[in-house]
Scaffold this motif. Structure first.
Motif, PDB file in Angstrom:
ATOM      1  N   MET A 128       1.086  -1.591  -0.198  1.00 15.82           N
ATOM      2  CA  MET A 128       0.477  -0.211  -0.513  1.00 15.82           C
ATOM      3  C   MET A 128       0.602   0.896  -0.087  1.00 15.82           C
ATOM      4  N   THR A 129       0.093   2.394  -0.712  1.00 13.46           N
ATOM      5  CA  THR A 129       1.530   3.246  -0.663  1.00 13.46           C
ATOM      6  C   THR A 129       0.951   4.476   0.469  1.00 13.46           C
ATOM      7  N   ALA A 130       1.684   4.924   0.165  1.00 13.74           N
ATOM      8  CA  ALA A 130       0.671   6.610   1.577  1.00 13.74           C
ATOM      9  C   ALA A 130      -0.085   7.185   0.967  1.00 13.74           C
ATOM     10  N   ALA A 131      -0.408   7.449  -0.420  1.00 12.62           N
ATOM     11  CA  ALA A 131      -1.760   7.613  -0.387  1.00 12.62           C
ATOM     12  C   ALA A 131      -2.735   6.946   0.440  1.00 12.62           C
ATOM     13  N   ASN A 132      -2.819   5.495  -0.131  1.00 11.81           N
ATOM     14  CA  ASN A 132      -4.037   4.996   0.351  1.00 11.81           C
ATOM     15  C   ASN A 132      -4.263   4.476   1.737  1.00 11.81           C
ATOM     16  N   VAL A 133      -2.542   5.130   2.380  1.00  8.55           N
ATOM     17  CA  VAL A 133      -3.135   4.594   3.694  1.00  8.55           C
ATOM     18  C   VAL A 133      -3.658   6.037   4.340  1.00  8.55           C
ATOM     19  N   ILE A 134      -3.263   7.526   4.061  1.00  8.60           N
ATOM     20  CA  ILE A 134      -3.915   8.837   3.963  1.00  8.60           C
ATOM     21  C   ILE A 134      -5.216   8.125   3.867  1.00  8.60           C
ATOM     22  N   PHE A 135      -6.017   7.872   2.805  1.00  9.67           N
ATOM     23  CA  PHE A 135      -7.295   7.566   2.584  1.00  9.67           C
ATOM     24  C   PHE A 135      -7.788   6.815   3.431  1.00  9.67           C
ATOM     25  N   CYS A 136      -7.440   5.857   3.530  1.00 12.60           N
ATOM     26  CA  CYS A 136      -8.107   4.742   4.306  1.00 12.60           C
ATOM     27  C   CYS A 136      -7.937   5.065   5.773  1.00 12.60           C
ATOM     28  N   GLY A 137      -7.247   6.806   6.598  1.00 15.25           N
ATOM     29  CA  GLY A 137      -7.046   6.919   7.775  1.00 15.25           C
ATOM     30  C   GLY A 137      -8.897   8.232   7.811  1.00 15.25           C
ATOM     31  N   ILE A 138      -8.780   8.813   6.690  1.00 15.57           N
ATOM     32  CA  ILE A 138     -10.026   9.211   6.551  1.00 15.57           C
ATOM     33  C   ILE A 138     -10.731   8.971   6.280  1.00 15.57           C
ATOM     34  N   VAL A 139     -11.712   7.335   5.418  1.00 15.59           N
ATOM     35  CA  VAL A 139     -12.314   6.841   5.600  1.00 15.59           C
ATOM     36  C   VAL A 139     -13.065   6.291   7.004  1.00 15.59           C
ATOM     37  N   ILE A 140     -11.910   5.858   7.685  1.00 18.60           N
ATOM     38  CA  ILE A 140     -12.140   5.503   8.649  1.00 18.60           C
ATOM     39  C   ILE A 140     -12.901   6.725   9.641  1.00 18.60           C
ATOM     40  N   VAL A 141     -12.163   7.770   9.976  1.00 15.58           N
ATOM     41  CA  VAL A 141     -12.737   8.337  10.979  1.00 15.58           C
ATOM     42  C   VAL A 141     -14.157   9.268  10.351  1.00 15.58           C
ATOM     43  N   THR A 142     -14.853   9.076   9.032  1.00 17.19           N
ATOM     44  CA  THR A 142     -15.355   9.452   8.640  1.00 17.19           C
ATOM     45  C   THR A 142     -16.526   8.282   9.019  1.00 17.19           C
ATOM     46  N   LEU A 143     -15.996   7.423   8.931  1.00 17.24           N
ATOM     47  CA  LEU A 143     -17.477   6.432   9.176  1.00 17.24           C
ATOM     48  C   LEU A 143     -17.361   6.286  10.415  1.00 17.24           C
ATOM     49  N   THR A 144     -16.286   6.383  11.840  1.00 19.38           N
ATOM     50  CA  THR A 144     -16.680   5.786  12.865  1.00 19.38           C
ATOM     51  C   THR A 144     -17.093   7.457  13.381  1.00 19.38           C
ATOM     52  N   GLY A 145     -16.722   8.391  12.478  1.00 16.72           N
ATOM     53  CA  GLY A 145     -18.050  10.051  13.466  1.00 16.72           C
ATOM     54  C   GLY A 145     -19.440   9.378  12.853  1.00 16.72           C
ATOM     55  N   ALA A 146     -19.682   8.774  11.617  1.00 11.79           N
ATOM     56  CA  ALA A 146     -21.690   8.816  11.382  1.00 11.79           C
ATOM     57  C   ALA A 146     -21.904   7.717  12.593  1.00 11.79           C
ATOM     58  N   PHE A 147     -20.925   6.760  12.691  1.00  8.75           N
ATOM     59  CA  PHE A 147     -20.979   5.178  13.104  1.00  8.75           C
ATOM     60  C   PHE A 147     -21.590   6.025  14.706  1.00  8.75           C
ATOM     61  N   LEU A 148     -20.676   6.890  15.208  1.00  2.45           N
ATOM     62  CA  LEU A 148     -21.019   7.902  16.498  1.00  2.45           C
ATOM     63  C   LEU A 148     -22.724   8.849  16.584  1.00  2.45           C
ATOM     64  N   ALA A 149     -22.737   9.155  15.659  1.00  2.11           N
ATOM     65  CA  ALA A 149     -23.491  10.495  15.406  1.00  2.11           C
ATOM     66  C   ALA A 149     -24.997   9.061  15.081  1.00  2.11           C
ATOM     67  N   VAL A 150     -24.813   8.054  15.144  1.00  2.00           N
ATOM     68  CA  VAL A 150     -26.671   7.148  14.785  1.00  2.00           C
ATOM     69  C   VAL A 150     -26.405   6.415  16.357  1.00  2.00           C
ATOM     70  N   TRP A 151     -25.350   5.805  17.118  1.00  4.08           N
ATOM     71  CA  TRP A 151     -25.486   4.554  17.295  1.00  4.08           C
ATOM     72  C   TRP A 151     -25.681   5.623  19.171  1.00  4.08           C
ATOM     73  N   LEU A 152     -25.075   6.030  19.226  1.00  4.51           N
ATOM     74  CA  LEU A 152     -24.702   6.847  20.891  1.00  4.51           C
ATOM     75  C   LEU A 152     -25.993   6.825  21.018  1.00  4.51           C
ATOM     76  N   LYS A 153     -26.447   6.350  22.505  1.00  5.74           N
ATOM     77  CA  LYS A 153     -27.710   6.943  23.566  1.00  5.74           C
ATOM     78  C   LYS A 153     -27.565   8.891  23.760  1.00  5.74           C
ATOM     79  N   ASN A 154     -26.929   9.563  23.985  1.00  7.46           N
ATOM     80  CA  ASN A 154     -26.697  10.504  24.235  1.00  7.46           C
ATOM     81  C   ASN A 154     -26.635  11.545  23.275  1.00  7.46           C
ATOM     82  N   VAL A 155     -27.176  12.555  23.110  1.00  7.05           N
ATOM     83  CA  VAL A 155     -27.718  13.088  21.815  1.00  7.05           C
ATOM     84  C   VAL A 155     -26.580  13.969  22.377  1.00  7.05           C
TER      85      VAL A 155
END
Length: 164
Positions: free
Chosen positions: A1-28
């Motif tokens: 994997m190149t550095a650009a792919n690692v950076i892209f995967c990191g950005i995607v993980i951050v985005t999906l983690t935020g989306a998951f937290l926005a939907v799943w947590l119980k505290n508004v």
């Protein structure tokens, strides 16, 4: 994997983690913080795609204004100490099935859609700013008036009413 792919995967993980937290947590409030994390991830994706203007607009409008307005609305609403109801597993499974079917349908539509290429003009921040203040000055000002009316309406709705 190149550095650009690692950076892209990191950005995607951050985005999906935020989306998951926005939907799943119980505290508004934590849902709103998850939304902010997700929007920062989307802005980082815009930077990764060389769309700096969209990244700046994403941060200023969505992260800066909309998210803060959501947090104010949360803090001005119901008390924090109320009990949260338990999640119904049947509702969760129906929501998961509905979301999966919607996602599959959207993927199918996107695969079958042909997007014609359009020759773009000056897409730099300076070029977009120049066209907003020359060619598209009237729609730009109309949008600013609509936003002003929306802010005034929100203030009128949220202000306490006098009792007689």
């Amino acid at each position: 994997m190149t550095a650009a792919n690692v950076i892209f995967c990191g950005i995607v993980i951050v985005t999906l983690t935020g989306a998951f937290l926005a939907v799943w947590l119980k505290n508004v409030f934590y849902n709103a913080l998850g939304l902010i994390l997700c929007l920062f991830g989307v802005a980082a994706l815009f930077i990764y795609l060389d769309a700096e203007f969209l990244a700046v607009v994403e941060v200023i409008i969505y992260v800066g204004a909309i998210s803060i307005a959501i947090i104010f609305a949360i803090m001005l609403s119901r008390p924090w100490f109320t009990q949260h109801s338990r999640r119904d597993p049947a509702k969760l499974s129906r929501a998961l099935i509905s979301a999966t079917l919607l996602f599959a349908g959207l993927v199918g539509v996107l695969r079958e859609t042909h997007f014609p290429s359009v020759e773009s003009g000056d897409v730099s921040i300076a070029g977009i700013g120049k066209s907003l203040l020359t060619t598209y000055a009237l729609p730009f000002e109309a949008v600013s008036l609509v936003l002003l009316v929306a802010i005034i309406g929100a203030l009128v709705i949220s202000s306490p009413k006098e009792r007689s």
